[in-house]
Motif scaffolding. Structure first.
Motif, PDB file in Angstrom:
ATOM      1  N   SER A 126      50.101 -11.590  20.195  1.00  0.00           N
ATOM      2  CA  SER A 126      51.423 -12.197  20.412  1.00  0.00           C
ATOM      3  C   SER A 126      52.475 -11.220  19.895  1.00  0.00           C
ATOM      4  O   SER A 126      52.153 -10.318  19.105  1.00  0.00           O
ATOM      5  CB  SER A 126      51.489 -13.498  19.599  1.00  0.00           C
TER       6      SER A 126
ATOM      7  N   SER B   8      44.387 -24.264  30.666  1.00  0.00           N
ATOM      8  CA  SER B   8      45.840 -24.354  30.865  1.00  0.00           C
ATOM      9  C   SER B   8      46.485 -23.006  30.582  1.00  0.00           C
ATOM     10  O   SER B   8      45.809 -22.054  30.166  1.00  0.00           O
ATOM     11  CB  SER B   8      46.439 -25.435  29.939  1.00  0.00           C
ATOM     12  N   GLY B   9      47.788 -22.941  30.820  1.00  0.00           N
ATOM     13  CA  GLY B   9      48.609 -21.800  30.395  1.00  0.00           C
ATOM     14  C   GLY B   9      48.137 -20.444  30.899  1.00  0.00           C
ATOM     15  O   GLY B   9      47.792 -20.271  32.072  1.00  0.00           O
TER      16      GLY B   9
ATOM     17  N   ALA C  54      36.552 -23.830  28.065  1.00  0.00           N
ATOM     18  CA  ALA C  54      37.498 -24.558  27.208  1.00  0.00           C
ATOM     19  C   ALA C  54      36.839 -25.896  26.892  1.00  0.00           C
ATOM     20  O   ALA C  54      35.724 -26.178  27.348  1.00  0.00           O
ATOM     21  CB  ALA C  54      38.850 -24.758  27.902  1.00  0.00           C
ATOM     22  N   ARG C  55      37.562 -26.721  26.116  1.00  0.00           N
ATOM     23  CA  ARG C  55      36.958 -28.010  25.762  1.00  0.00           C
ATOM     24  C   ARG C  55      37.221 -29.073  26.815  1.00  0.00           C
ATOM     25  O   ARG C  55      36.414 -29.961  27.009  1.00  0.00           O
ATOM     26  CB  ARG C  55      37.503 -28.471  24.394  1.00  0.00           C
TER      27      ARG C  55
ATOM     28  N   VAL D 299      35.490 -22.495  20.886  1.00  0.00           N
ATOM     29  CA  VAL D 299      35.403 -21.149  20.320  1.00  0.00           C
ATOM     30  C   VAL D 299      35.149 -21.141  18.812  1.00  0.00           C
ATOM     31  O   VAL D 299      34.779 -20.112  18.256  1.00  0.00           O
ATOM     32  CB  VAL D 299      36.651 -20.287  20.649  1.00  0.00           C
TER      33      VAL D 299
ATOM     34  N   GLY E 259      45.449 -18.675  30.231  1.00  0.00           N
ATOM     35  CA  GLY E 259      44.044 -18.595  30.650  1.00  0.00           C
ATOM     36  C   GLY E 259      43.868 -19.103  32.075  1.00  0.00           C
ATOM     37  O   GLY E 259      43.203 -18.458  32.901  1.00  0.00           O
TER      38      GLY E 259
ATOM     39  N   THR F 284      56.128 -17.860  25.999  1.00  0.00           N
ATOM     40  CA  THR F 284      55.668 -18.114  27.365  1.00  0.00           C
ATOM     41  C   THR F 284      55.653 -19.630  27.584  1.00  0.00           C
ATOM     42  O   THR F 284      55.282 -20.384  26.668  1.00  0.00           O
ATOM     43  CB  THR F 284      54.247 -17.529  27.547  1.00  0.00           C
TER      44      THR F 284
ATOM     45  N   ALA G 134      41.761 -18.217  23.964  1.00  0.00           N
ATOM     46  CA  ALA G 134      42.009 -19.553  23.399  1.00  0.00           C
ATOM     47  C   ALA G 134      42.825 -19.435  22.116  1.00  0.00           C
ATOM     48  O   ALA G 134      42.605 -18.538  21.300  1.00  0.00           O
ATOM     49  CB  ALA G 134      40.689 -20.267  23.123  1.00  0.00           C
TER      50      ALA G 134
ATOM     51  N   GLY H   2      39.779 -20.608  26.742  1.00  0.00           N
ATOM     52  CA  GLY H   2      41.070 -21.304  26.823  1.00  0.00           C
ATOM     53  C   GLY H   2      41.605 -21.276  28.236  1.00  0.00           C
ATOM     54  O   GLY H   2      42.804 -21.092  28.465  1.00  0.00           O
TER      55      GLY H   2
ATOM     56  N   LEU I  30      33.357 -25.223  26.257  1.00  0.00           N
ATOM     57  CA  LEU I  30      33.357 -24.179  25.230  1.00  0.00           C
ATOM     58  C   LEU I  30      34.249 -24.581  24.077  1.00  0.00           C
ATOM     59  O   LEU I  30      35.399 -24.984  24.277  1.00  0.00           O
ATOM     60  CB  LEU I  30      33.885 -22.867  25.847  1.00  0.00           C
TER      61      LEU I  30
ATOM     62  N   ILE J 224      45.837 -21.835  19.352  1.00  0.00           N
ATOM     63  CA  ILE J 224      46.725 -22.975  19.077  1.00  0.00           C
ATOM     64  C   ILE J 224      47.896 -22.492  18.224  1.00  0.00           C
ATOM     65  O   ILE J 224      47.826 -21.418  17.614  1.00  0.00           O
ATOM     66  CB  ILE J 224      45.987 -24.129  18.345  1.00  0.00           C
TER      67      ILE J 224
ATOM     68  N   ARG K 244      61.970 -21.382  23.689  1.00  0.00           N
ATOM     69  CA  ARG K 244      61.520 -21.553  25.078  1.00  0.00           C
ATOM     70  C   ARG K 244      62.677 -21.484  26.067  1.00  0.00           C
ATOM     71  O   ARG K 244      62.448 -21.438  27.280  1.00  0.00           O
ATOM     72  CB  ARG K 244      60.786 -22.893  25.235  1.00  0.00           C
TER      73      ARG K 244
HETATM   74  P1  NAD Z   1      47.838 -23.288  26.106  1.00  0.00           P
HETATM   75  O1  NAD Z   1      47.873 -24.326  25.051  1.00  0.00           O
HETATM   76  O2  NAD Z   1      48.278 -23.658  27.461  1.00  0.00           O
HETATM   77  O3  NAD Z   1      46.379 -22.655  26.227  1.00  0.00           O
HETATM   78  C1  NAD Z   1      45.520 -22.510  25.104  1.00  0.00           C
HETATM   79  C2  NAD Z   1      44.131 -22.793  25.573  1.00  0.00           C
HETATM   80  O4  NAD Z   1      43.208 -22.647  24.473  1.00  0.00           O
HETATM   81  C3  NAD Z   1      43.977 -24.206  26.106  1.00  0.00           C
HETATM   82  O5  NAD Z   1      43.202 -24.148  27.267  1.00  0.00           O
HETATM   83  C4  NAD Z   1      43.230 -24.901  24.979  1.00  0.00           C
HETATM   84  O6  NAD Z   1      42.493 -25.999  25.430  1.00  0.00           O
HETATM   85  C5  NAD Z   1      42.345 -23.761  24.515  1.00  0.00           C
HETATM   86  N1  NAD Z   1      41.717 -24.006  23.222  1.00  0.00           N
HETATM   87  C6  NAD Z   1      42.290 -24.427  22.078  1.00  0.00           C
HETATM   88  N2  NAD Z   1      41.362 -24.590  21.132  1.00  0.00           N
HETATM   89  C7  NAD Z   1      40.171 -24.277  21.683  1.00  0.00           C
HETATM   90  C8  NAD Z   1      38.843 -24.237  21.214  1.00  0.00           C
HETATM   91  N3  NAD Z   1      38.528 -24.594  19.967  1.00  0.00           N
HETATM   92  N4  NAD Z   1      37.863 -23.847  22.053  1.00  0.00           N
HETATM   93  C9  NAD Z   1      38.154 -23.503  23.329  1.00  0.00           C
HETATM   94  N5  NAD Z   1      39.388 -23.511  23.840  1.00  0.00           N
HETATM   95  C10 NAD Z   1      40.389 -23.904  23.022  1.00  0.00           C
HETATM   96  O7  NAD Z   1      48.697 -22.072  25.550  1.00  0.00           O
HETATM   97  P2  NAD Z   1      48.809 -20.532  26.010  1.00  0.00           P
HETATM   98  O8  NAD Z   1      50.189 -20.148  25.697  1.00  0.00           O
HETATM   99  O9  NAD Z   1      48.287 -20.324  27.363  1.00  0.00           O
HETATM  100  O10 NAD Z   1      47.865 -19.838  24.937  1.00  0.00           O
HETATM  101  C11 NAD Z   1      46.930 -18.833  25.253  1.00  0.00           C
HETATM  102  C12 NAD Z   1      46.974 -17.746  24.196  1.00  0.00           C
HETATM  103  O11 NAD Z   1      48.221 -17.068  24.264  1.00  0.00           O
HETATM  104  C13 NAD Z   1      46.853 -18.267  22.756  1.00  0.00           C
HETATM  105  O12 NAD Z   1      45.998 -17.407  22.037  1.00  0.00           O
HETATM  106  C14 NAD Z   1      48.267 -18.153  22.239  1.00  0.00           C
HETATM  107  O13 NAD Z   1      48.314 -18.024  20.845  1.00  0.00           O
HETATM  108  C15 NAD Z   1      48.730 -16.916  22.968  1.00  0.00           C
HETATM  109  N6  NAD Z   1      50.177 -16.728  23.052  1.00  0.00           N
HETATM  110  C16 NAD Z   1      50.953 -17.691  23.633  1.00  0.00           C
HETATM  111  C17 NAD Z   1      52.327 -17.515  23.668  1.00  0.00           C
HETATM  112  C18 NAD Z   1      53.236 -18.590  24.225  1.00  0.00           C
HETATM  113  O14 NAD Z   1      54.451 -18.557  23.951  1.00  0.00           O
HETATM  114  N7  NAD Z   1      52.735 -19.549  25.012  1.00  0.00           N
HETATM  115  C19 NAD Z   1      52.909 -16.339  23.156  1.00  0.00           C
HETATM  116  C20 NAD Z   1      52.079 -15.383  22.602  1.00  0.00           C
HETATM  117  C21 NAD Z   1      50.719 -15.587  22.560  1.00  0.00           C
END
Ligand code: NAD
Length: 247
Positions: free
Chosen positions: A142, A16-17, A37-38, A64, A19, A186, A91, A13, A62, A93, A207
């Motif tokens: 989380s 973005s974000g 990532a995809r 997952v 990762g 986040t 990674a 993942g 990738l 959603i 947010r």
């Molecule tokens: P994000 O959407 O920016 O990043 C998620 C990443 O996972 C993206 O790069 C997406 O393309 C990738 N991804 C999704 N499905 C995939 C798959 N099948 N194979 C490969 N990659 C895949 O969001 P983020 O906030 O950076 O999320 C990262 C992690 O942090 C997640 O596990 C999320 O649950 C966790 N998280 C996020 C928050 C928040 O508020 N943003 C809070 C707690 C935990």
């Protein structure tokens, strides 16, 4: 502290974000990062940025949810750098919705990506790390692995599962470090896939006070920088505002 310079770090993942932020931060510290990532167009752009700045990075498509894809990702990293030191199983959603909306396809996607995706990562890397006699697996849970809110039931269930899987794995191994990162809200793309209006409203409200992905990335850097005999088991990270701690 162990300098991350010596580490090969695989990040799922990473497009973005959290990762992406972690890939950029660790590469800046000298780690060799392998991004998966995809969305390969994004991975290519991030990898170029890192290498142009003098860092070391490679990327591979990738998914997952596909155990073979995850295995190929690990093999790719081994081919590039000869070893793997850290897997950041990140990674995920978050298509939130009330149960009554019966968005069963989204429930399945959450379980497939957030839970089975983490298990696929562990299955692909564990034999490699066991053979090396060392390694670190960092899973992103989380604050939703510690408390449940309405519309978040299935997502929180997936994160409780990540927490339980991590804790179980940690207790089984004395050579591999296992860390759970539990961020609060986040500012990332997470939740862009919410199709339920009430859940979208809740996320927008949450947010209002949220962490930057860079702040979460710095906790990953901290966890991997500890000496070999030290395992940071879990970090819970929340933003703090004048109204107190956010969710
Ligand atoms: P994000 O959407 O920016 O990043 C998620 C990443 O996972 C993206 O790069 C997406 O393309 C990738 N991804 C999704 N499905 C995939 C798959 N099948 N194979 C490969 N990659 C895949 O969001 P983020 O906030 O950076 O999320 C990262 C992690 O942090 C997640 O596990 C999320 O649950 C966790 N998280 C996020 C928050 C928040 O508020 N943003 C809070 C707690 C935990």
């Amino acid at each position: 502290m162990t300098h991350p310079q010596e580490k090969v770090v695989l990040i799922t993942g990473a497009s973005s974000g959290i990762g992406e932020a972690t890939a950029r931060l660790l590469a800046g510290e000298g780690a060799k990062v392998v991004l998966g990532a995809r969305r390969t167009d994004r991975l290519e752009a991030i990898t170029s940025d890192i290498t142009e700045a003098g860092g070391s990075a490679a990327f591979q498509a990738l998914d997952v949810t596909d155990a073979q894809s995850v295995k190929r990702f690990v093999e790719f990293a081994q081919g590039e750098y000869g070893r793997v030191d850290v897997l950041f199983n990140n990674a995920g959603i978050m298509p939130l919705s009330p149960m009554s909306a019966l968005k069963t396809d989204e429930w399945n996607d959450i379980i497939d990506i957030n839970v089975k995706g983490v298990l696929n990562g562990i299955a692909a890397i564990l034999p490699v790390m066991e053979a090396q006699g060392s390694g670190q697996i960092i899973n992103t849970a989380s604050t939703g692995a510690h408390a449940v809110a309405g519309t978040c039931g299935v997502y929180c269930a997936s994160k409780y599962a990540v927490h339980a899987i991590s804790e179980g794995l940690r207790q089984e191994t004395d050579r591999i470090r296992v860390t759970v990162i539990s961020p609060g809200v986040t500012t990332t793309e997470l939740g862009h896939d919410i199709t339920d209006p009430s859940a979208a409203g809740l996320l927008q409200e949450l947010r209002g006070a949220s962490l930057s992905p860079d702040a979460v990335a710095s906790t990953v850097l901290y966890a991997i920088s500890q000496p070999a005999g030290v395992d940071v088991n879990e970090m819970i990270i929340r933003t703090v505002t004048s109204h107190g701690h956010a969710f």
